[in-house]
Design a protein around this motif. Structure first.
Motif, PDB file in Angstrom:
ATOM      1  N   THR A 256     -39.848 -28.797 -39.878  1.00 36.16           N
ATOM      2  CA  THR A 256     -40.975 -29.729 -39.901  1.00 36.16           C
ATOM      3  C   THR A 256     -40.501 -31.065 -40.441  1.00 36.16           C
ATOM      4  O   THR A 256     -40.179 -31.172 -41.628  1.00 36.16           O
ATOM      5  CB  THR A 256     -42.105 -29.188 -40.799  1.00 36.16           C
ATOM      6  N   TYR A 270     -46.805 -37.454 -46.133  1.00 36.18           N
ATOM      7  CA  TYR A 270     -46.790 -36.048 -46.551  1.00 36.18           C
ATOM      8  C   TYR A 270     -47.946 -35.766 -47.518  1.00 36.18           C
ATOM      9  O   TYR A 270     -48.678 -34.782 -47.371  1.00 36.18           O
ATOM     10  CB  TYR A 270     -45.437 -35.740 -47.197  1.00 36.18           C
ATOM     11  N   THR A 371     -39.039 -27.878 -44.335  1.00 41.26           N
ATOM     12  CA  THR A 371     -39.659 -29.185 -44.151  1.00 41.26           C
ATOM     13  C   THR A 371     -38.709 -30.230 -44.701  1.00 41.26           C
ATOM     14  O   THR A 371     -38.065 -30.002 -45.727  1.00 41.26           O
ATOM     15  CB  THR A 371     -41.006 -29.259 -44.904  1.00 41.26           C
TER      16      THR A 371
END
Lengths: 451, 360
Positions: A256, A270, A371
Motif C-alpha cells: 500500500t 495518511y 504500507t
C-alpha cells in the motif's frame, strides 16, 4: 538471461483498499458498479505499463463488512468486469479471481479460454480456494471444507482445466479422477496464451506447494521484509521438484503506497485517511457479530486490544494524548515492533517535536500488510530494497483510495523507478505472458502436430 | 396501422451459421465487434448470444464474457447471453447476469437454456436425465435468481462520506432458499440490476419449452417451420403464462426466421424444423414477415441467417430499409434499458415494504 525487472499489478477495490478509502474527499463512493470508472482506472495503469489489473472476489456478502471492507461487500462479477475491461484496453493483463471450490472445471476452463481469446492473450486466473465459511451457504453446502479437502480438490481441478485447454477433437480429455469425470474436449480453440497466466496466494504448506507447481505469479501478504524474504526463498526452492525454475514464478507481495511530492504531504494524507476510521469503545467481545462473518480483518479498534498486544495496560488513556515514553519502555517485543511500525509510517515518536498518540497505536494495530508512506524517492527506495533483497519480484499495488492514489503512484513513483532502470518504459509484447517473460507452454500430452 | 416490430438477431452455434464467411472468425474480437455494431446501427433491438456447453463447430466464446466484451463497444442494443441451467451453480449465474446488466446500463438479458436441449452431461460427470428433470432444475434456479436479484433493495446503498454509513443493512436480505436441488442463503454480492430483474428469454420449440417460457420468459422465441405451428406454440406459451398468473402483455412474442434474400447462396438448402424460412426479393421478404407477424400477433422476429456475415449484411442493406419504409420497425431512440425498449415495466422488489417508502 534477460535482466530482472519489476512487475506491478493493481489490486482493484473500487473504494480503495483502505477501509475508509471511499470516504476520502476525491474518492468515488459509487465506483463498484461504475464500469466506465473501472475502465478509466485500468487505462491509467496500462499507460504506466503495469503487468496486470487484479479483480478480487468473494462469494458471499454481509452488511457487517461496511466498516471493515466496504469494497468487498458487493461488486461486479469478475469475468463480466474483466471482459469489459479487456474491451477497453490493449496490453494490460486481466486477472480474474475464481474459486474452484464453488465452480465446475469445464465451465471455468471455457470462461478463461473465452476471456483469453477476447483479450487476445491477456487473461489470468487468480486461483483461490476460499476462506469465507459463509460462502458454503450460497452453494448448497452445510460446511466450508477444510484446507486439505479444498487443496485436494483444487489440485485435481487445475489439472482438469489445463487438460481442457490442451484438448481438441483428436485428443479429448477423458479425465476420470477422484473428484471429476470430464470427457472433453473443450469446445473452443486453445487459448492464445496456451494456458492463461495462473496466480495464487496463500501461506499454508498446501498453498505453497500448489503455487510452486502451478502458479506463474504468487501474490503474497507478508508485512515485513524479513518474512517476505523467507517466503520468497521457500516458495522458489519448491519449484525445482516440479521441473520449474526461479524465473518461472514471480512473487509479488501486496504494497500500500501513500505517496505525495513531499514526505510531509504524504503523512498528512495518511493521517487524513485514518481520521475516517471509526474506533470502538473500550472493552472486548462482540467482534464477530459486529464485523460479520466475512470480517476477518476486523480487529477490535480500541486500546483494550492494543494493551493485549503490547503487554502494557493503556486502556484508560485519552486517545488523543501523546503516548507516555514509559509505555514504549515497558512494551514487550511485539509492542516494540508496533511502535516502530507506527513511527515509520507517521514519522512521529514518543519523544521529539512530533509525538505519536494513543490513537496512532490503535490505527497501527489494525493496519494490515505492508504500507509505505513517503515522497517518490522514499517509496522507490522501499520498492528497490525489497526487489534487490529478493523479498519480491515486484508488487501488487493496493491503492488506499481511488483514483488519486493510483495517479500519485503512476505519476510520481513509476518515473522514478524507470529512471533507475528497474521498470519498463514500454511493453515488450502484447500478452500477459510476454510481460512476465514466460513462453507459451506446449500442450500437455501433445501430439507433434498440435499447437 | 399495424404496430412496429422488433428485430432480434440469434448468434447461435447450432441454430444456423453452420456455414460462415472467411471474413467471420467467431474467436476474433474485431469480427464480433463488427457484428454487434452492425446490428446496432441496423436498428436491431437485441443480440442473442447463444451458447452450447457441448461440441460446437465452429468454436465460439462463452456467452457472458462475449456479451460483456461487446457491451463496451455498443451503446443501445440489448445483449442477451445464454447460460444452461443444467450445468451452473445458481449463485454464479445470477451474479453473471446481474453484473452484465450493470455494465450494459440495463441492456442485459439471460437466454435460458437447459440440458434437455443442450445435453453435455459427460463434461460434468452427469448421467442422462429426463427433460422434466432439466426443466425442474431450471424452474428452481430462476426462482433463486429472481429473489437474489431483489436481495439488495434499490436504495440499500447510503454511501454517506460524512457519517461513514455505506449501506442500510435493513435493505439487504438473505433469501434462505431451500429446495429440491439447491439451498442458497443469500444475499447476492451484487447491487440490484438496473432493470430490477434481468430480461429472461427462452427458445420455444416444443411443449416443455413453451410451458417453461410461459412461466418465466419476458421474451419467448417461437421456433417452428410454419405459421400454423408457430401459433400452436404461442398458444401453449400464453396458456402457461395465464396458469402462472402472468398477464399476456408481460410476454413478448418473437418468431425465429431464416431469411434468404434474392439469389443468396443456400436458398435451396433443406429446411430445419426450428425456423420459418422467408425467401425472395426484399419486398417479398417483408410481405412474408408482415403476414407472419399478423397471423401470430408477434412483437418481432429473430433472425438466424444461415451465412454469417453475408446473410446479415444483405438483410440489413436491403430488407431493413423496406421495413422502415413501411413503418414496421420499432424506433430505438429514447429507451434507456432493454426492458423499456420492449415496453415492459420495471418490477417492484419483492422485499420492499411499501410502508417504508418515503412519502412523495
Amino acid at each position: 538471461m534477460s535482466k530482472r525487472e519489476l512487475h506491478f499489478g493493481l489490486m482493484f477495490w473500487a473504494g480503495g483498499t483502505h477501509p475508509s478509502g471511499w470516504r476520502y474527499p476525491s474518492s468515488h463512493a459509487g465506483a463498484a458498479f461504475d464500469i466506465e470508472f473501472l475502465q478509466r482506472v485500468t487505462q491509467l495503469v496500462e499507460a504506466a505499463k503495469f503487468d496486470f489489473l487484479f479483480l478480487g472476489d468473494r462469494l458471499a456478502s454481509d452488511p457487517g463488512l461496511q466498516t471493515t471492507n466496504p469494497s468487498q461487500m458487493s461488486r461486479l462479477e469478475p469475468f463480466v468486469s474483466g471482459a469489459s475491461l479487456a474491451s477497453a484496453t490493449s496490453h494490460i493483463g486481466i486477472v480474474v479471481t475464481a474459486n474452484p471450490t464453488y465452480y465446475d472445471p469445464y465451465n471455468l476452463a471455457r470462461m478463461f479460454a473465452s476471456l483469453d481469446h477476447l483479450s487476445q492473450g491477456r487473461a489470468s486466473w487468480n486461483l483461490v480456494t476460499g476462506a469465507d465459511a459463509i460462502a458454503a451457504g450460497n452453494f448448497s453446502r452445510e460446511d466450508h471444507w477444510d484446507t486439505e479437502k479444498r487443496y485436494d480438490w483444487a489440485d485435481e481441478f487445475v489439472t482438469v482445466v489445463r487438460g481442457l485447454w490442451d484438448s481438441d477433437a483428436n485428443t479429448p480429455l477423458n479425465h476420470k479422477g477422484r473428484y471429476f469425470d470430464v470427457a472433453g474436449p473443450l469446445n473452443i480453440r486453445r487459448p492464445p496464451q496456451g494456458h492463461p497466466v495462473i496466480l495464487h496466494a496463500g501461506t499454508s504448506d498446501r498453498s505453497r506447494e500448489l503455487g510452486a507447481r502451478d502458479a506463474d505469479v504468487i501474490f503474497a501478504g507478508q508485512a515485513t521484509i524479513e518474512s517476505a524474504k523467507a517466503y520468497y526463498a521457500d516458495v522458489k526452492s519448491r519449484a525445482g521438484k516440479y521441473g520449474r525454475t526461479d524465473a518461472d514464478i514471480a512473487i509479488l507481495p501486496g504494497l500500500t503506497p501513500v505517496v505525495a511530492e513531499t514526505t510531509a504531504k504524504a503523512v498528512e494524507i495518511y493521517d487524513h485517511l485514518n481520521s475516517f476510521i471509526a474506533l470502538d469503545p473500550e472493552g472486548d467481545g462482540g467482534e464477530a457479530s459486529r464485523y460479520g462473518s466475512l470480517g476477518r480483518m476486523g480487529k477490535r479498534r480500541n486500546l483494550t486490544a492494543v494493551s493485549t498486544v503490547i503487554g502494557v495496560d493503556i486502556a484508560g488513556q485519552d486517545r488523543d494524548a501523546p503516548v507516555d515514553p514509559v509505555v514504549l519502555a515497558e512494551a514487550n517485543e511485539e509492542g516494540q515492533r508496533l511502535f516502530a511500525h507506527v513511527t515509520r509510517l507517521t514519522r512521529r515518536d514518543v519523544r521529539g517535536a512530533r509525538r505519536l498518540t494513543y490513537r496512532d497505536l490503535i490505527i497501527g494495530h489494525i493496519s494490515i500488510g505492508a504500507t509505505v508512506v513517503g515522497d517518490p524517492v522514499e517509496v522507490a527506495d522501499h520498492i528497490q530494497l525489497w526487489f534487490d533483497e529478493r523479498a519480491a519480484d515486484g508488487f501488487n499495488i493496493f491503492p488506499p483510495y481511488v483514483p488519486e492514489s493510483v495517479e500519485a503512484f503512476t505519476s510520481l513513483v513509476v518515473p522514478e523507478l524507470q529512471r533507475r532502470g528497474l521498470y519498463r518504459t514500454e511493453y515488450s509484447g502484447s500478452t500477459f505472458r510476454d510481460h512476465l517473460g514466460l513462453a507459451k507452454p506446449a500442450p500437455i500430452n501433445s501430439n507433434a502436430s498440435r499447437n | 396501422m399495424a404496430r412496429p416490430l422488433h428485430l432480434g438477431f440469434l448468434y447461435a452455434p447450432e441454430a444456423g451459421h453452420q456455414t460462415h464467411d472467411e471474413s467471420f472468425d467467431p474467436l476474433n474480437p474485431l469480427h464480433l465487434t463488427a457484428l454487434a455494431q452492425g446490428l446496432e446501427s441496423g436498428g436491431f433491438t437485441f443480440l442473442l448470444v447463444d451458447d452450447s456447453v457441448g461440441r460446437t463447430e465452429p468454436a465460439r466464446s462463452e456467452a457472458f464474457t462475449t456479451a460483456s466484451f461487446l457491451a463496451t463497444r455498443t451503446r443501445h442494443i440489448g445483449l442477451i447471453a445464454a447460460a444452461n441451467t443444467s450445468y451452473v451453480e445458481p449463485y454464479n449465474v445470477t451474479r453473471l447476469a446481474a453484473s452484465l446488466d450493470h455494465v450494459t446500463h440495463g441492456r442485459a438479458g439471460w437466454l435460458v437454456s437447459t440440458g434437455a436441449v443442450d445435453p453435455a452431461g459427460a463434461n460434468y460427470g452427469q448421467g442422462a436425465a429426463a427433460p422434466e428433470a432439466h426443466y425442474g432444475r431450471a424452474d428452481e434456479i430462476l426462482g433463486i435468481a429472481r429473489r437474489l436479484w431483489d436481495s439488495w433493495e434499490d436504495d440499500a446503498f447510503i454511501r454517506d462520506k460524512q457519517s461513514g454509513v455505506f449501506v442500510d443493512g435493513t435493505r439487504i436480505h438473505p433469501i434462505e432458499h431451500v429446495g429440491p436441488a439447491f439451498s442458497v442463503k443469500g444475499p447476492l454480492n451484487v447491487a440490484r440490476p438496473p432493470q430490477g430483474q434481468v430480461i429472461l428469454a427462452h427458445r420455444v420449440v416444443d411443449k416443455p419449452s413453451a410451458d417453461f417460457a410461459g412461466r418465466h420468459a419476458d421474451v419467448a422465441i417461437l421456433g417452428a417451420e410454419t405459421a400454423g405451428s408457430i401459433v400452436t406454440l404461442r398458444d401453449i406459451v400464453l396458456g402457461a403464462a395465464r396458469a402462472a398468473r402472468r398477464e399476456q402483455r408481460e410476454v413478448r412474442l418473437f418468431a425465429e426466421i431464416v431469411p434468404f434474400v434474392g439469389r443468396e447462396p443456400g436458398a435451396g438448402a433443406s429446411k430445419a424444423p426450428v425456423a420459418n424460412y422467408v425467401t425472395g426479393s426484399p419486398t417479398e421478404i417483408v410481405d412474408q414477415i408482415e403476414a407472419l407477424a399478423n397471423a401470430v400477433a408477434l412483437d418481432g422476429v429473430v433472425l438466424a441467417p444461415r451465412v454469417l456475415r453475408s446473410g446479415l449484411d444483405v438483410f440489413s442493406r436491403e430488407v431493413v430499409p423496406e421495413l422502415v419504409r413501411r413503418q414496421r420497425l420499432v424506433a430505438g431512440t429514447g429507451a434507456a434499458t432493454l426492458r423499456e425498449r420492449l415496453g415492459l415495466s420495471r418490477p417492484r422488489n419483492i422485499f420492499e415494504q411499501p410502508a417504508r417508502r418515503p412519502a412523495a
